[in-house]
Structures are given as C-alpha cells and as structure tokens.
Scaffold this motif. Structure first.
Motif, short mmCIF file in Angstrom:
data_model
loop_
_atom_site.label_atom_id
_atom_site.label_comp_id
_atom_site.label_asym_id
_atom_site.label_seq_id
_atom_site.Cartn_x
_atom_site.Cartn_y
_atom_site.Cartn_z
N HIS A 15 0.48 -0.93 -0.02
CA HIS A 15 -0.31 0.04 0.20
C HIS A 15 0.93 1.70 0.20
O HIS A 15 -0.06 2.28 -0.35
CB HIS A 15 -1.04 0.11 0.78
CG HIS A 15 -1.90 -0.97 1.21
ND1 HIS A 15 -2.68 -0.97 0.54
CD2 HIS A 15 -2.51 -2.28 1.91
CE1 HIS A 15 -3.96 -1.95 0.28
NE2 HIS A 15 -3.67 -2.42 1.49
N SER A 16 2.45 1.13 0.46
CA SER A 16 2.84 2.66 0.66
C SER A 16 2.24 3.61 1.77
O SER A 16 1.86 4.69 1.21
CB SER A 16 3.41 3.14 -0.94
OG SER A 16 3.76 2.19 -2.05
N SER A 17 1.33 2.76 2.29
CA SER A 17 1.03 4.33 3.16
C SER A 17 1.68 5.32 3.55
O SER A 17 1.84 6.15 3.49
CB SER A 17 0.62 2.96 4.52
OG SER A 17 1.17 2.12 4.87
N GLY A 20 2.93 7.13 1.32
CA GLY A 20 1.46 8.62 0.52
C GLY A 20 1.36 8.25 -0.74
O GLY A 20 0.89 8.57 -1.23
N THR A 21 2.58 7.38 -1.84
CA THR A 21 1.90 7.80 -2.50
C THR A 21 2.54 5.61 -3.35
O THR A 21 3.87 5.46 -2.10
CB THR A 21 2.85 7.82 -3.81
OG1 THR A 21 2.50 8.54 -5.40
CG2 THR A 21 4.10 8.36 -3.70
N ASP A 22 2.50 5.33 -4.46
CA ASP A 22 3.19 4.77 -4.53
C ASP A 22 4.35 4.31 -4.94
O ASP A 22 5.22 4.66 -5.89
CB ASP A 22 2.53 3.85 -6.26
CG ASP A 22 2.77 2.47 -6.18
OD1 ASP A 22 3.51 1.80 -5.89
OD2 ASP A 22 1.68 1.57 -7.09
N LYS A 23 4.73 3.68 -4.66
CA LYS A 23 6.98 2.89 -4.86
C LYS A 23 7.57 3.32 -5.75
O LYS A 23 8.62 3.56 -6.06
CB LYS A 23 7.10 2.61 -3.21
CG LYS A 23 6.65 2.86 -1.85
CD LYS A 23 7.75 2.73 -0.39
CE LYS A 23 7.15 1.31 -0.20
NZ LYS A 23 7.83 0.17 1.03
N LEU A 26 7.87 5.77 -8.37
CA LEU A 26 8.82 6.71 -7.74
C LEU A 26 9.51 7.02 -9.07
O LEU A 26 10.49 6.05 -10.05
CB LEU A 26 9.01 6.83 -6.32
CG LEU A 26 8.37 6.98 -5.15
CD1 LEU A 26 9.80 5.91 -4.08
CD2 LEU A 26 8.23 7.82 -4.81
N ARG A 57 -3.41 -3.23 -9.90
CA ARG A 57 -2.43 -2.88 -9.50
C ARG A 57 -1.74 -3.39 -11.09
O ARG A 57 -0.67 -2.78 -11.66
CB ARG A 57 -2.01 -3.02 -8.32
CG ARG A 57 -0.18 -2.28 -7.89
CD ARG A 57 -0.76 -1.21 -8.00
NE ARG A 57 -1.15 -1.11 -5.87
CZ ARG A 57 -0.47 -1.50 -5.26
NH1 ARG A 57 0.46 -1.48 -5.12
NH2 ARG A 57 -1.68 -1.11 -4.16
N PRO A 188 8.62 10.00 2.00
CA PRO A 188 9.63 11.15 1.82
C PRO A 188 10.81 11.07 1.52
O PRO A 188 11.55 11.73 0.51
CB PRO A 188 8.24 11.53 1.70
CG PRO A 188 7.27 11.64 2.10
CD PRO A 188 7.31 10.55 3.16
#
Length: 198
Positions: A15-17, A20-23, A26, A57, A188
C-alpha cells in the motif's frame, strides 16, 4: 535475455502507506523505480515477474513499464492484504521449480556482485540464500512455498520470522559492496535523501 538461468521476482503489491504514493512509481533518473528494477533484472535473469497484489495494480504497472511490460510476468495475491509474504507466495506459486531472485520494489539498488555470490550457493538444497538479517536481494526456492503458506495460514506475516522457519544459508556481504545496497525508500524523507545522493 539475462546472463543467468534463473528468474527474478519484484514484490510491488503493497500500500506504500508511509510514502503516501505508490513507491513502485517513484521517478528515479526520469523513469519509475519499477521500470529501473525491471531493466536491471532483465539484464541478469531470464524472466522478471512482478508481484502486483491486485489485477488493478497489474494494469497500472503494465502501463508504467511500457515497452518492458510485454516481457514481464505478473502474479496476483492469493492471500490478499497480508503484506510482502502474500506477494512472495504469489510470485513463487507462478514459477517452475527452482530458485528465484527476490527484490522489493522500494529497493533501488541491484548488485551483480552479490547476485553472483548468492548464485554460487544455488546447489545447496536450502529454501533461501540471503545476507544475514535481509529477507530481500535473496534467492528463494519454490520449496519455500510450504513454510510460507503455513505462516500465512497461522497469521504470522513477519519475513524475518519466516527466515528462521526455513533451511537457509546466510552469505557474507562481499567486501566491495556497501550496506546501502539494502536501502529502502519507505518514506518521503528516504526518497529525498536517495535522490539527493544522485
């Protein structure tokens, strides 16, 4: 086609919680992190499989991989919402019998030197060949599916706990490789620090 007669698996269904965004998406040097990993592993291994969690996904990652996406296999979780262990189970379940090189999608570095060292033990008849304390950048045999499935059914999703349940070989990190090989981009701040290092 890769140099070595083995497949590889990238675990990318989380979930990359904390990020905060899909790892996996990146940007690193202008390309999504997943693209970078698939490219690197395609040079080393015969086939790259991405453990995607869900079919939704899978569609996102196919698009992100573009021209590389046609060469990649995809594995969907059979035990959804159970962390990396379910992705490892899905990936190994999709493979013929033998070893598979396993990476997490938030680990941007691949070392051919360590890969070669792990491969030098691939006739050892153990379930997993890894560096001490590191569940990834490791070789897992498909016979590890039995203890993985047992752990999933018991609700024990800890990867390091799993390593203790399996027959394994712990490989010393080659001297010319620094420990930042195992850098994870979880937050991040991790991503910013990695990006600023160039």
């Amino acid at each position: 086609m890769g140099k070595y007669p083995i497949g590889s698996l990238i675990l990318a269904g989380g979930h990359s919680s904390r990020m905060g965004t899909d790892k996996a998406l990146l940007p690193i040097d202008g390309k999504p992190l997943l693209y970078r990993l698939v490219q690197q592993l395609s040079n080393l291994t015969q086939k790259v499989t991405v453990s995607v969690g869900t079919t939704q996904r899978e569609a996102i990652y196919r698009q992100c991989l573009g021209d590389l996406g046609e060469k990649v296999g995809y594995a969907v979780d059979r035990y959804p919402e159970r962390g990396p262990l379910s992705g490892l189970h899905a990936g190994l379940s999709s493979q013929p019998e033998g070893y598979l090189f396993v990476m997490a999608c938030d680990m941007p570095n691949v070392s051919e030197e360590l890969f070669e060292k792990l491969m030098s033990y691939n006739n050892s008849r153990v379930d997993v060949i890894h560096v001490m304390g590191q569940p990834f950048h490791a070789l897992y045999h498909t016979r590890a599916l039995r203890p993985i499935e047992a752990a999933l059914q018991e609700g024990d999703y800890r990867l390091l706990g799993l390593l203790r349940r399996m027959a394994s070989i712990e490989v010393a990190l080659p001297e010319n490789i620094c420990s930042n090989l195992f850098t994870n981009l979880n937050t991040p701040a991790d991503y910013e620090a990695y990006s600023s290092e160039g």
